[in-house]
Enzyme design. Structure first.
Site, short mmCIF file in Angstrom:
data_model
loop_
_atom_site.label_atom_id
_atom_site.label_comp_id
_atom_site.label_asym_id
_atom_site.label_seq_id
_atom_site.Cartn_x
_atom_site.Cartn_y
_atom_site.Cartn_z
N SER A 1 0.85 -1.20 0.00
CA SER A 1 0.00 0.00 0.00
C SER A 1 0.88 1.24 0.00
CB SER A 1 -0.86 0.02 1.26
OG SER A 1 -1.47 1.28 1.42
N TYR B 1 -1.41 -0.98 10.25
CA TYR B 1 -1.58 -1.29 8.82
C TYR B 1 -0.34 -0.87 8.04
CZ TYR B 1 -3.76 -1.32 4.13
OH TYR B 1 -4.05 -1.56 2.81
P1 NAD Z 1 -11.56 -6.13 0.25
O1 NAD Z 1 -11.93 -5.96 1.69
O2 NAD Z 1 -12.54 -5.79 -0.80
O3 NAD Z 1 -11.07 -7.62 -0.01
C1 NAD Z 1 -10.22 -8.28 0.88
C2 NAD Z 1 -10.59 -9.75 0.88
O4 NAD Z 1 -9.69 -10.45 1.75
C3 NAD Z 1 -12.01 -10.02 1.39
O5 NAD Z 1 -12.72 -10.78 0.44
C4 NAD Z 1 -11.79 -10.80 2.68
O6 NAD Z 1 -12.79 -11.79 2.92
C5 NAD Z 1 -10.43 -11.45 2.40
N1 NAD Z 1 -9.77 -11.87 3.64
C6 NAD Z 1 -9.62 -11.15 4.78
N2 NAD Z 1 -9.01 -11.90 5.71
C7 NAD Z 1 -8.76 -13.11 5.14
C8 NAD Z 1 -8.18 -14.32 5.60
N3 NAD Z 1 -7.73 -14.43 6.87
N4 NAD Z 1 -8.09 -15.36 4.76
C9 NAD Z 1 -8.56 -15.27 3.48
N5 NAD Z 1 -9.14 -14.16 3.00
C10 NAD Z 1 -9.24 -13.09 3.82
O7 NAD Z 1 -10.21 -5.30 0.05
P2 NAD Z 1 -9.52 -4.63 -1.22
O8 NAD Z 1 -9.69 -3.17 -1.08
O9 NAD Z 1 -9.87 -5.31 -2.46
O10 NAD Z 1 -7.98 -4.90 -0.83
C11 NAD Z 1 -7.22 -5.96 -1.37
C12 NAD Z 1 -5.77 -5.77 -0.94
O11 NAD Z 1 -5.27 -4.51 -1.43
C13 NAD Z 1 -5.56 -5.75 0.58
O12 NAD Z 1 -4.37 -6.42 0.89
C14 NAD Z 1 -5.43 -4.27 0.88
O13 NAD Z 1 -4.71 -4.04 2.06
C15 NAD Z 1 -4.72 -3.79 -0.36
N6 NAD Z 1 -4.91 -2.35 -0.60
C16 NAD Z 1 -6.16 -1.82 -0.77
C17 NAD Z 1 -6.31 -0.46 -0.99
C18 NAD Z 1 -7.65 0.18 -1.15
O14 NAD Z 1 -7.72 1.43 -1.12
N7 NAD Z 1 -8.74 -0.55 -1.35
C19 NAD Z 1 -5.17 0.37 -1.03
C20 NAD Z 1 -3.91 -0.21 -0.86
C21 NAD Z 1 -3.78 -1.56 -0.65
#
Ligand code: NAD
Length: 253
Positions: free
Chosen positions: A144, A159
């Protein structure tokens, strides 16, 4: 080996509006077979069905808690038994936490590290040996911008620290696995329009973030998915140990 003879594993790709599901579609469009692992079993199966239907590749979805080695092992036994071997792993499953450091507890700290760091370890540790043996692999971590700029988006210190741990993880692993033909990279998205904040990011906060984003919009999941699919191509084999920003210019360094 063409990617149509390999499986790409995407963790956390059950989320309907998430980066993982979009990544599964982008990889399937490039010919990869897909293994979708998510805590949310119904979501994982829905993604797999969509991907198989839309792109005509093999895809399966399983309920899997990546923080639990037994659960990861069960998913991998399923993959080993019935699917083309793993050629790519996208460590996408992640959780965020906005709690300020002066209020955070050890339990909360561990919860954030359990998914983002230990979870990524559990699955990568299980998948990487086969990739190294076969002489080909692509591993991508979802870090991130918070890791690079020290939070300031939504997530707090836990985080940012966990996402920064992923950068060290990816870089050191790139060094170790390069000689075996396995690349390891990280992507560092800015604010992407998904449900990860659970609705806790209000409009005023969003407007403030947008004011500091030269491209003038939030990122969408396809922006990130395209980049991941690019890094997983066979032709991207000279890119390793890198961190790719996809943040609309909100952090330029
Ligand atoms: P999201 O919440 O839509 O999806 C995350 C998924 O991970 C969910 O389906 C959840 O059920 C699954 N998950 C959580 N814990 C788990 C576990 N223990 N085992 C298996 N699955 C698990 O999130 P997103 O926004 O699509 O984010 C995806 C990735 O990108 C994450 O790692 C997040 O930190 C990173 N990220 C997101 C953003 C943003 O702004 N959305 C920015 C930077 C980084």
């Amino acid at each position: 080996m063409p990617v149509s003879d390999l499986t790409a594993i995407v963790t956390g790709a059950g989320s309907r509006r998430g980066i993982g599901r979009a990544t599964a579609h982008a990889l399937a469009a490039a010919g990869w077979n897909l293994a979708i692992l998510d805590l949310d079993e119904a979501g994982a199966k829905e993604t797999a069905d969509q991907v198989a239907h839309r792109h005509g590749v093999q895809a399966f979805g399983l309920g899997c808690d990546i923080t639990d080695e037994t659960s990861v092992e069960a998913a991998m036994v399923h993959l080993d038994a019935s699917d083309p071997p793993a050629g790519a792993l996208v460590n996408n499953a992640g959780i965020t936490s906005p709690i300020p450091f002066l209020q955070v507890t050890g339990t909360e700290w561990d919860r954030v590290f359990a998914v983002n760091v230990r979870g990524a370890y559990n699955i990568t540790r299980r998948v990487a040996p086969g990739m190294a043996e076969r002489g080909f692999g692509r591993i991508v971590f979802l870090s991130s911008v918070s890791a690079e700029r020290g939070g300031g988006v939504f997530g707090g210190v836990a985080y940012s620290a966990a996402k920064a741990a992923q950068l060290g993880f990816a870089r050191a692993l790139a060094r170790e696995l390069g000689p075996a033909g396995v690349t390891v990279n990280a992507v560092a998205p800015g604010l992407i329009d998904t449900d990860i904040t659970g609705g806790a990011l209000d409009d005023e906060h969003k407007a403030r973030l947008l004011a500091g984003t030269p491209m003038g919009r939030l990122g969408n999941v396809e922006d990130v998915a395209d980049l991941i699919a690019y890094l997983c191509r066979e032709e991207s084999g000279y890119i390793t140990g890198a961190t790719y920003d996809v943040n609309g210019g909100s952090h330029i360094h």
